[in-house]
Scaffold this active site. Structure first.
Site, PDB file in Angstrom:
ATOM      1  N   HIS A 135       1.029 -30.886 -21.488  1.00  0.00           N
ATOM      2  CA  HIS A 135       0.330 -29.588 -21.842  1.00  0.00           C
ATOM      3  C   HIS A 135      -1.371 -29.190 -22.170  1.00  0.00           C
ATOM      4  O   HIS A 135      -1.884 -30.359 -22.716  1.00  0.00           O
ATOM      5  CB  HIS A 135       1.438 -28.552 -22.841  1.00  0.00           C
ATOM      6  CG  HIS A 135       0.637 -27.247 -22.939  1.00  0.00           C
ATOM      7  ND1 HIS A 135       0.383 -26.274 -22.273  1.00  0.00           N
ATOM      8  CD2 HIS A 135       0.197 -26.601 -23.935  1.00  0.00           C
ATOM      9  CE1 HIS A 135      -0.261 -25.088 -22.514  1.00  0.00           C
ATOM     10  NE2 HIS A 135      -0.388 -25.065 -23.411  1.00  0.00           N
ATOM     11  N   CYS A 167      -0.039 -24.890 -16.483  1.00  0.00           N
ATOM     12  CA  CYS A 167      -1.201 -24.719 -17.662  1.00  0.00           C
ATOM     13  C   CYS A 167      -2.196 -25.859 -17.391  1.00  0.00           C
ATOM     14  O   CYS A 167      -3.249 -25.947 -17.061  1.00  0.00           O
ATOM     15  CB  CYS A 167      -0.718 -25.305 -18.728  1.00  0.00           C
ATOM     16  SG  CYS A 167      -0.009 -27.286 -18.785  1.00  0.00           S
TER      17      CYS A 167
END
Length: 164
Positions: A38, A108
């Site tokens: 992420h 993301c």
């Protein structure tokens, strides 16, 4: 509000598996993965990221993920805060609306890559952006595709559009 100048741009990298994928990926995928990544961009004193709730921001390291696994210095930008906010608002109304989130294709990391290029003309590391394709290139990864397409990630923060 913003002063003219140069602003540092950082890439925060988090391992969502917290090290587990390093141990399990050889058994499950037949190849070694170092993390389930992420990412977020830190600029103008805030951390910006895209998740299932749209584009969000928080104080650096201010999500439930805690401190990043690593930090990459992407250089600096001359883009002032107000222009950056306008750019984020345009993304939040188009490419990075919450209903456009897809763990494998619009996530993301694609957001961080687009924002990094806007701010610094640099891409984020390819080992991050290539991860979905690397997982899907394995028989087990391909079998997981329907499940992975339904997964959403939302590490918290405040939605930049003020939407819940």
């Amino acid at each position: 509000m913003d002063q003219t100048g140069s602003y540092p741009v950082l890439l925060y990298i988090y391992d969502l598996s917290r090290g587990m994928v390093r141990q399990l990926s050889p058994l499950m995928l037949g190849k070694q993965l170092d993390g389930i990544w992420h990412t977020a961009i830190v600029v103008h004193g805030k951390e910006f990221f895209f998740g299932a709730e749209g584009i969000n921001s928080c104080s650096p390291s201010g999500t439930i993920l805690g401190d990043p696994y690593s930090i990459v210095d992407l250089g600096s930008t001359e883009v002032p805060g107000q222009i950056f906010q306008e750019y984020l608002t345009s993304l939040a109304e188009s490419t990075y609306r919450s209903d456009k989130y897809n763990l494998l294709e619009n996530n993301c990391n694609t957001f961080s890559n687009d924002v990094a290029q806007f701010l610094t003309s640099k891409k984020i590391p390819s080992y991050i952006t290539d991860l979905p394709a690397e997982i899907l290139s394995t028989p087990f990864g391909e079998a997981l595709r329907p499940l992975l397409n339904s997964v959403t990630i939302n590490p918290g923060g405040n939605n930049i559009t003020g939407q819940p």
